[in-house]
Design a protein around this motif. Structure first.
Motif, PDB file in Angstrom:
ATOM      1  N   UNK A 101      21.985 -27.011   5.141  1.00  0.00           N
ATOM      2  CA  UNK A 101      21.291 -26.193   4.789  1.00  0.00           C
ATOM      3  C   UNK A 101      22.403 -25.251   4.166  1.00  0.00           C
ATOM      4  N   UNK A 102      21.893 -23.987   3.618  1.00  0.00           N
ATOM      5  CA  UNK A 102      22.817 -22.425   3.522  1.00  0.00           C
ATOM      6  C   UNK A 102      23.071 -21.858   4.365  1.00  0.00           C
ATOM      7  N   UNK A 103      23.933 -21.786   4.868  1.00  0.00           N
ATOM      8  CA  UNK A 103      24.340 -20.641   5.948  1.00  0.00           C
ATOM      9  C   UNK A 103      23.812 -19.772   5.984  1.00  0.00           C
ATOM     10  N   UNK A 104      22.898 -18.993   5.066  1.00  0.00           N
ATOM     11  CA  UNK A 104      22.329 -17.608   4.663  1.00  0.00           C
ATOM     12  C   UNK A 104      20.547 -18.100   4.716  1.00  0.00           C
ATOM     13  N   UNK A 105      20.502 -18.868   4.717  1.00  0.00           N
ATOM     14  CA  UNK A 105      18.268 -19.477   5.139  1.00  0.00           C
ATOM     15  C   UNK A 105      17.652 -18.881   5.917  1.00  0.00           C
ATOM     16  N   UNK A 106      16.373 -18.167   5.904  1.00  0.00           N
ATOM     17  CA  UNK A 106      16.161 -17.749   6.684  1.00  0.00           C
ATOM     18  C   UNK A 106      14.839 -17.603   6.606  1.00  0.00           C
ATOM     19  N   UNK A 135      11.369 -22.190   2.971  1.00  0.00           N
ATOM     20  CA  UNK A 135      11.100 -22.793   4.611  1.00  0.00           C
ATOM     21  C   UNK A 135       9.959 -22.461   5.833  1.00  0.00           C
ATOM     22  N   UNK A 136       9.505 -23.206   5.648  1.00  0.00           N
ATOM     23  CA  UNK A 136       7.872 -22.874   6.858  1.00  0.00           C
ATOM     24  C   UNK A 136       8.742 -21.769   7.862  1.00  0.00           C
ATOM     25  N   UNK A 137       9.448 -22.716   8.643  1.00  0.00           N
ATOM     26  CA  UNK A 137      10.292 -22.000  10.061  1.00  0.00           C
ATOM     27  C   UNK A 137      11.346 -22.389  10.339  1.00  0.00           C
ATOM     28  N   UNK A 138      12.457 -21.529  11.483  1.00  0.00           N
ATOM     29  CA  UNK A 138      13.783 -22.096  12.043  1.00  0.00           C
ATOM     30  C   UNK A 138      13.585 -22.171  13.789  1.00  0.00           C
ATOM     31  N   UNK A 139      13.713 -23.723  14.129  1.00  0.00           N
ATOM     32  CA  UNK A 139      13.324 -23.581  15.617  1.00  0.00           C
ATOM     33  C   UNK A 139      14.871 -23.961  16.196  1.00  0.00           C
ATOM     34  N   UNK A 146      21.210 -35.019  -2.657  1.00  0.00           N
ATOM     35  CA  UNK A 146      21.777 -34.880  -1.271  1.00  0.00           C
ATOM     36  C   UNK A 146      21.740 -33.144  -1.035  1.00  0.00           C
ATOM     37  N   UNK A 147      21.362 -32.420  -1.753  1.00  0.00           N
ATOM     38  CA  UNK A 147      22.406 -30.980  -1.875  1.00  0.00           C
ATOM     39  C   UNK A 147      21.123 -29.925  -1.602  1.00  0.00           C
ATOM     40  N   UNK A 148      21.019 -29.200  -0.665  1.00  0.00           N
ATOM     41  CA  UNK A 148      20.117 -27.934  -0.945  1.00  0.00           C
ATOM     42  C   UNK A 148      20.967 -26.794  -0.877  1.00  0.00           C
ATOM     43  N   UNK A 149      20.343 -25.894  -1.897  1.00  0.00           N
ATOM     44  CA  UNK A 149      20.853 -24.744  -2.059  1.00  0.00           C
ATOM     45  C   UNK A 149      19.249 -23.475  -2.121  1.00  0.00           C
ATOM     46  N   UNK A 150      20.406 -22.635  -2.002  1.00  0.00           N
ATOM     47  CA  UNK A 150      19.187 -21.237  -2.240  1.00  0.00           C
ATOM     48  C   UNK A 150      18.651 -21.506  -3.732  1.00  0.00           C
ATOM     49  N   UNK A 151      18.283 -20.710  -4.124  1.00  0.00           N
ATOM     50  CA  UNK A 151      16.839 -20.429  -5.421  1.00  0.00           C
ATOM     51  C   UNK A 151      17.305 -18.704  -4.990  1.00  0.00           C
TER      52      UNK A 151
END
Length: 58
Positions: free
Chosen positions: A38-43, A10-14, A53-58
């Motif tokens: 995207x996962x809610x705990x994304x930063x 994740x390069x940036x959140x806008x 078609x699914x994104x998960x945190x590593x």
């Protein structure tokens, strides 16, 4: 359409969107993805795994 697997940083959140950098292709343009997909705990700096078609945190 590419169903993965692809690794992103994740390069940036806008607001309601996150801009993702493909890990193995840093020269590529950032991918804009709605945060609702995207996962809610994304930063910023989070590592994501995309597959089928699914994104998960590593």
């Amino acid at each position: 359409m590419n169903f993965g697997p692809i690794e992103y940083t994740v390069a940036r959140i806008d607001g309601d969107y996150a801009y993702l950098q493909q890990a193995d292709r840093p020269e590529e343009e950032l991918k804009c993805v709605a945060r609702a997909l995207l996962p809610p705990e994304l930063a910023e700096g989070s590592l994501l795994h995309y597959e089928m078609m699914e994104y998960t945190l590593k």
